[in-house]
Design a protein around this motif. Structure first.
Motif, PDB file in Angstrom:
ATOM      1  N   PRO A   1     -33.097  -6.754 -24.374  1.00  0.00           N
ATOM      2  CA  PRO A   1     -34.645  -7.062 -24.556  1.00  0.00           C
ATOM      3  C   PRO A   1     -34.670  -8.575 -24.493  1.00  0.00           C
ATOM      4  O   PRO A   1     -33.960  -9.308 -24.369  1.00  0.00           O
ATOM      5  N   PHE A   2     -36.123  -8.916 -24.190  1.00  0.00           N
ATOM      6  CA  PHE A   2     -36.393 -10.410 -23.708  1.00  0.00           C
ATOM      7  C   PHE A   2     -38.052 -10.389 -23.725  1.00  0.00           C
ATOM      8  O   PHE A   2     -38.615  -9.316 -23.926  1.00  0.00           O
ATOM      9  N   GLY A   3     -38.494 -11.405 -23.990  1.00  0.00           N
ATOM     10  CA  GLY A   3     -39.911 -11.577 -23.976  1.00  0.00           C
ATOM     11  C   GLY A   3     -40.430 -12.873 -24.018  1.00  0.00           C
ATOM     12  O   GLY A   3     -39.800 -13.795 -24.157  1.00  0.00           O
TER      13      GLY A   3
ATOM     14  N   ASP B   1     -28.022   3.142 -17.680  1.00  0.00           N
ATOM     15  CA  ASP B   1     -27.178   1.757 -17.613  1.00  0.00           C
ATOM     16  C   ASP B   1     -27.667   0.730 -18.256  1.00  0.00           C
ATOM     17  O   ASP B   1     -26.841  -0.241 -18.727  1.00  0.00           O
ATOM     18  N   ALA B   2     -29.013   0.646 -18.580  1.00  0.00           N
ATOM     19  CA  ALA B   2     -29.454  -0.621 -19.511  1.00  0.00           C
ATOM     20  C   ALA B   2     -30.669  -0.087 -20.208  1.00  0.00           C
ATOM     21  O   ALA B   2     -31.381   0.838 -19.675  1.00  0.00           O
ATOM     22  N   VAL B   3     -30.939  -0.553 -21.460  1.00  0.00           N
ATOM     23  CA  VAL B   3     -32.018  -0.480 -22.159  1.00  0.00           C
ATOM     24  C   VAL B   3     -32.870  -1.720 -22.248  1.00  0.00           C
ATOM     25  O   VAL B   3     -32.162  -2.693 -22.749  1.00  0.00           O
ATOM     26  N   VAL B   4     -33.809  -2.100 -21.558  1.00  0.00           N
ATOM     27  CA  VAL B   4     -34.616  -3.382 -21.771  1.00  0.00           C
ATOM     28  C   VAL B   4     -35.787  -3.061 -22.506  1.00  0.00           C
ATOM     29  O   VAL B   4     -36.160  -1.808 -22.803  1.00  0.00           O
ATOM     30  N   SER B   5     -36.260  -4.233 -22.689  1.00  0.00           N
ATOM     31  CA  SER B   5     -37.680  -4.223 -23.347  1.00  0.00           C
ATOM     32  C   SER B   5     -38.345  -5.447 -23.068  1.00  0.00           C
ATOM     33  O   SER B   5     -37.661  -6.598 -23.628  1.00  0.00           O
ATOM     34  N   GLY B   6     -39.409  -5.635 -22.675  1.00  0.00           N
ATOM     35  CA  GLY B   6     -40.248  -6.818 -22.260  1.00  0.00           C
ATOM     36  C   GLY B   6     -41.397  -7.025 -23.347  1.00  0.00           C
ATOM     37  O   GLY B   6     -42.493  -6.528 -23.234  1.00  0.00           O
ATOM     38  N   THR B   7     -40.924  -8.138 -24.016  1.00  0.00           N
ATOM     39  CA  THR B   7     -41.973  -8.530 -25.138  1.00  0.00           C
ATOM     40  C   THR B   7     -42.566  -7.582 -26.100  1.00  0.00           C
ATOM     41  O   THR B   7     -43.653  -7.131 -26.422  1.00  0.00           O
TER      42      THR B   7
END
Length: 275
Positions: free
Chosen positions: A142-144, A110-116
């Motif tokens: 993505p977020f960071g 449902d989501a592809v996320v990426s932290g920094t």
């Protein structure tokens, strides 16, 4: 954390030695790297149409544990086995691979996320891969973090680093008249361009969340070695950098407050990728 020199614009995903150097001390990384604010986690959770998340470059599992606490089901993908092993020790499910080479084996999310971590992924190939593993209406998010050292501390770090490791591929101490908090936007603008080129998504929405955190001298000296490039220094050279940073913090009274920005973007999958 990656921070940016003023020119030319870097392409972090091409620097694989730096990208896979953070596992030199995963316990320090997990201990010192800031968690994400509730507002950031809630924003991503609200954008996803369901609970299944794929965390790209999950590292030691900092944001994955936060999403798990928010009731999400998380699978991590991490290229550094040392980081992956640490994340697994906290109960997370992690597969070792770069995202570009990772085999989803028919699984969708449902989501592809990426932290920094998304800046270590090819912006076009990564977006195309995300579109293939997302369910219709799923979101790439993505977020960071990036933090800004006080000027005197940043100058001490930069000057000493350039002396002990001239010519090294460091993104952490580049100097610019633009605040690093603002310059970090460029990584997410590049990610948005990659999404547009890959196709399969609605127009990306770029966003920013500002906050700050106080550090004692010892806490800052624990954090600084986890920055890209510094992770690759031999112990003697790293000690010289930390001595300079510590002296600068002492001059400021023994503690500092760092300004942070969390940059991110969300893009909803609307079709199949064009690449």
């Amino acid at each position: 954390m990656v921070t940016l020199p003023s020119s030319p614009a870097p392409e972090p995903h091409r620097h694989r030695r730096v990208a896979e150097s953070f596992g030199v001390d995963p316990a320090r990384y997990d201990r010192t790297r800031a968690t994400y604010s509730d507002a950031v986690i809630e924003r991503v959770v609200a954008a996803a149409p369901g609970p299944g998340l794929l965390d790209v470059g999950c590292g030691t599992g900092i944001e994955a544990r936060q999403f798990r606490a928010a009731g999400r089901t998380v699978l991590g993908v991490e290229p550094d086995r040392r980081m992956a092993d640490f994340a697994r020790s906290t109960g997370l499910d992690v597969e070792v691979a770069t995202f570009e080479a990772w085999d989803p084996a028919g699984r969708t999310f449902d989501a592809v996320v990426s932290g920094t971590a998304w800046h270590w992924v090819d912006p076009v190939a990564g977006a195309a891969k995300a579109a293939r593993v997302l369910r219709p209406g799923g979101v790439l998010a993505p977020f960071g973090h990036v933090y800004e050292l006080p000027p005197a501390v940043g100058e001490a770090l930069a000057t000493t680093y350039r002396r002990v490791a001239p010519g090294s591929p460091l993104f952490a101490v580049g100097q610019s008249e633009v605040s690093v908090l603002d310059a970090y936007r460029g990584l997410y603008a590049k990610a948005a361009d990659g999404i547009r080129e890959a196709g399969g998504f609605a127009e990306p929405e770029l966003w920013r969340h500002d906050w700050q955190r106080a550090y004692t001298r010892d806490e800052l000296l624990d954090l600084v070695p986890t920055s890209g490039g510094l992770t690759m220094l031999p112990p003697g050279q790293l000690a010289e950098v930390l001595d300079a940073v510590g002296a600068a913090v002492d001059e400021l009274g023994g503690s500092v407050t760092l300004r942070y920005a969390t940059w991110g973007l969300t893009a909803v999958r609307t079709g199949t990728p064009s690449r």
